[in-house]
Every structure is written in structure tokens, then in C-alpha cells.
Design an enzyme around this catalytic site. Sequence first.
Site, short mmCIF file in Angstrom:
data_model
loop_
_atom_site.label_atom_id
_atom_site.label_comp_id
_atom_site.label_asym_id
_atom_site.label_seq_id
_atom_site.Cartn_x
_atom_site.Cartn_y
_atom_site.Cartn_z
N GLN A 1 85.98 28.74 122.14
CA GLN A 1 87.36 29.87 121.45
C GLN A 1 88.58 30.94 122.03
OE1 GLN A 1 84.87 32.44 118.19
NE2 GLN A 1 83.15 31.56 119.21
N HIS B 1 91.18 27.80 119.08
CA HIS B 1 91.90 28.99 119.43
C HIS B 1 93.89 29.18 119.83
CE1 HIS B 1 88.67 31.51 117.94
NE2 HIS B 1 88.66 30.79 116.72
N PRO C 1 73.69 37.92 126.15
CA PRO C 1 73.15 39.25 126.52
C PRO C 1 72.55 40.35 125.33
CG PRO C 1 75.12 39.43 127.98
CD PRO C 1 75.03 38.57 126.86
#
Length: 248
Positions: free
Chosen positions: A102, A120, A219
Amino acid sequence: MKEKDLEKVVSVMKIAKKVFVITGAGISAESGIPVFRGSEGLWKNHDPMQLATPEAFEKDPVLVWQWYLWRRSLVARANPNAAHKVLSRWEKTYPGFLIATQNVDRLHHRAGNEKVVEIHGNIWEVRCTKTGRVFSPEEVDITEENLPPKSPEGGLFRPNVVWFGEILPPEPLDEISAFLSQEPPDICFVIGTSALFYYIQSWAHVVKMHGGLLVEINPDETPLSARADICLRAPAATALTRINELCS
Ligand code: NAD
């Protein structure tokens, strides 16, 4: 990261023939390019989520271009990090390999990957708002002095990226479908993306449906986490470096 989870990933990677990787802004965070969502993602008190839209460009093309010029300057200064470099090694190791990114920063290419689909677009190309023709950075130089940049074909130039609310161009999606519909991938890594777009979920679903291992590296938790077989809660560079070490 749990050792048991790493061992499972490595056991699949040791026999894998086909690896599919989906990346988002988080993989480039350690190269110094901020992600959109979260407190790091603010620019001169403007929310990037409000600037990366066709409505924002229509309302104030100069402001949107100023933001893109700032992002271009960050990207130009940034270098691929350890996570990008591991993926470039894997492209040479696995006969079947594809990155669906992306990201618009081209850091995967700069790390040496060629099997990359940019869903994108990328931040260096521009497109005429009137004719839709795409121009390369060699053809069009955009600076603070010529904003908003006018296309010789009658419209304005806009970045050749997909903004929030816009439809994805069909070619990259076809390329990914073709990759997934041949031999199914043994493993799919979803790295550094908030995974909010339906197509991320749907590719991940296809891999799982055919028995591939779905691994999230992030994370933080995302809407994909509950469906992932394994979630490695670590920065991309840490997780990929560790997996790569254990594989060799
Ligand atoms: P996002 O900003 O929505 O989410 C980023 C994700 O990365 C978050 O889930 C965050 O927890 C995670 N993350 C942060 N640091 C990380 C690290 N070190 N390692 C692993 N994960 C980490 O990004 P998105 O899901 O890619 O969607 C945003 C849209 O904005 C995309 O369409 C993309 O085109 C565009 N964008 C691109 C860039 C780029 O090209 N580098 C940067 C910002 C935004």
C-alpha cells in the site's frame, strides 16, 4: 515475540515454495517515513487522513501539493531499512514471491525487489486531472514555485496515488489475483498495516482458505489479528531480521 510462534513461522519458511507479503506504512516507519494513523501522523496541524482525499484536492490543491512535496522530501531522504532488505533477499530465495504494497514510497524497489505490486500508486508519478494521462517524474518537475501545477492537457497535475474514497485501478488487483489463484501461497505476511481495507482482509482470507499460514507483524492489534494464525508484536525490522536469521 514468542519463541514458539517464531519456530512455527520458520518451520513453514524452511519448506515454503511460495511467499506472499502485504505491506503498509508501518514497514517504512523505521526508515523515518511517518504512518498516517496515530499521533506521529500529523503535518502542520493537518490530519493526513483529511488531506489524502479527492475532496481535499478539489478544495485546496496547493495545500495538498505542499503536503506531497514535504512527503516527497522525506521519502527522498529515507533509505530501505532491515525489513525491506530481508524481503529483497526472500525474493531471490523463493521461486514464488510477491509483495502487494500500500506504500507509495518505492522503498521496496530501492531495496532490490522487482516482484512488487503498488496498489496505491507511487508518490513520484503525476496524473492529469482532465485526461488521466500519467507522467513520469522525468517529464514533470513540481516545486513550491509552480503550485498548483498545470498539465499541458488542460487539467491540473495530481499525485498518481489512490486517495481515501477512490477506487483501486484494476491492473494491480488482477496481478495479485493471478498470483493467488495459481499455486496457493504457503505463507502470507501482513506487515505494518492497520488492515482496514477490505481487500487486505480478502487476500488474507484466500491464503488461509487454501491452508497457508497467516502471519501478522505489527506492534499493535488490528482488525486482522483475530484471523491471523500468528501475530508477531514487534517492529517489522526486528521481526523479519529474527525470522531470516532463524531460517539460515
Ligand atoms: P496506517 O498508517 O493506517 O497503519 C500503519 C500500521 O503500521 C499501524 O497498524 C501501526 O501499528 C503499524 N506500525 C507502526 N510502526 C510499525 C513498525 N515499525 N513495524 C510494523 N508495524 C508498524 O497505514 P496503512 O495501513 O498502510 O494505510 C495507510 C495508507 O496511507 C495507505 O494507503 C498508504 O498508501 C498510505 N501511506 C503510505 C506511506 C508510505 O508509502 N510509506 C506512509 C503513510 C501512509
